[in-house]
Design an enzyme around this catalytic site. Structure first.
Site, short mmCIF file in Angstrom:
data_model
loop_
_atom_site.label_atom_id
_atom_site.label_comp_id
_atom_site.label_asym_id
_atom_site.label_seq_id
_atom_site.Cartn_x
_atom_site.Cartn_y
_atom_site.Cartn_z
CG ASP A 203 38.20 44.94 39.14
OD1 ASP A 203 37.59 45.58 38.27
OD2 ASP A 203 37.72 44.71 40.27
CB SER A 227 33.51 45.74 38.41
OG SER A 227 34.63 46.52 38.77
CD GLN A 277 35.78 46.92 35.39
OE1 GLN A 277 35.72 48.01 35.95
NE2 GLN A 277 36.53 45.91 35.83
#
Length: 290
Positions: A203, A227, A277
């Site tokens: 991430d 996110s 993502q």
């Protein structure tokens, strides 16, 4: 072991409250929100402790609301199914009774079968680049004073970005990044430590790839970035204390959302994981962020 790295291992280990309930501390990175990678890594760690003889091969999660860095996080694992080959777990991460993340993770026995993979891009090795930390330290005067110490402090993971440039004054370019990464010290042989730590790492800087075509810094005060969801597929065994190449690209951004996808290779060119993502990319001059 380096204490910064051992601290990350401890962060991802969790306290076991019952067979299916765990508690993790929050990492204070100088921001009120919890780093999304921390919650992903801890949720995977919680699920892994409820499965025997199988390794995670995929996870899919949604960030429901921002986590509070001042509060611990509770993880509740639902044993959805234990089949002959696969086990599925659903994990709820919450703080103060409110859900902050929902994850589904699937685990698989070891099996042999068909094999193929994309070739690793031809890029120079990590020894040809400076660490991202050294760039932050080089441009420390451009970092706001309240977070300067945190961004220039020692880190458990070293990142070396092929497309090196000033992170606070980026140039517009194609939406693609190549990042060499590894832990700063040797890790235990436990594969679950490597997997939960890779989940934590994937991430970091990932959504930033969607900003590159626009030449916008992640620290731009007019930008609200977060996110929204995250997926990982683990393809093959790996070690995070050896160099891995994270290849990320962003094929699309629209409707205040950016989409990114990634492939992770070891130094021998073996594809060990893939990621995807979608995240919020919202300009404050167009929206009321309060």
């Amino acid at each position: 072991m380096n204490p910064v790295l051992s601290g990350l291992i401890d962060l991802l280990s969790l306290e076991k409250r019952s067979d299916d309930q765990f508690v993790g501390m929050s990492q204070d990175l100088g921001f009120p929100k919890v780093f999304g990678g921390q919650v992903i890594g801890q949720a995977l760690s919680a699920a892994s402790q409820t499965v025997e003889g199988r390794v995670p091969h995929s996870l899919h999660c949604y960030f429901i609301r921002p986590g509070d860095a001042a509060q611990p996080i509770e993880y509740e694992v639902e044993r959805v199914r234990d089949g002959r080959s696969f086990s599925v777990r659903r994990i709820i991460a919450s703080q103060l009774g409110k859900t902050i993340l929902v994850m589904t993770a699937s685990f698989h026995i070891e099996e042999n079968g068909l094999e193929h993979q994309d070739a690793m891009p031809q890029v120079p090795g990590p020894e040809n680049f400076k660490s991202e930390l050294s760039l932050y330290r080089l441009h420390a005067e451009e970092i706001p004073s309240k977070i300067r110490g945190l961004l220039t402090a020692d880190r458990p993971i070293e990142y070396r970005i092929v497309e090196n440039q000033n992170p606070f004054r980026p140039r517009a370019g194609i939406g693609k990044r190549h990042i060499w990464m590894r832990s700063i010290d040797a890790l235990p042989d436990d594969p679950f430590i490597h997997q939960s730590m890779l989940a934590y790492t994937t991430d970091y800087g990932f959504l930033e790839t969607a900003l590159q075509p626009h030449g916008i810094s992640i620290g731009n005060p007019q930008l609200n970035i977060a996110s929204l969801d995250h997926s990982i597929w683990f393809h093959r065994p790996f070690r995070l204390d050896d160099w891995l190449l994270y290849v990320a690209d962003s094929p699309s951004a629209s409707a205040s959302r950016g989409f990114v996808r990634g492939q992770i290779y070891n130094r021998d060119g073996v594809l060990i994981a893939s990621t995807a993502q979608e995240g919020l990319l919202r300009k404050s001059e167009l929206y009321d962020l309060t």
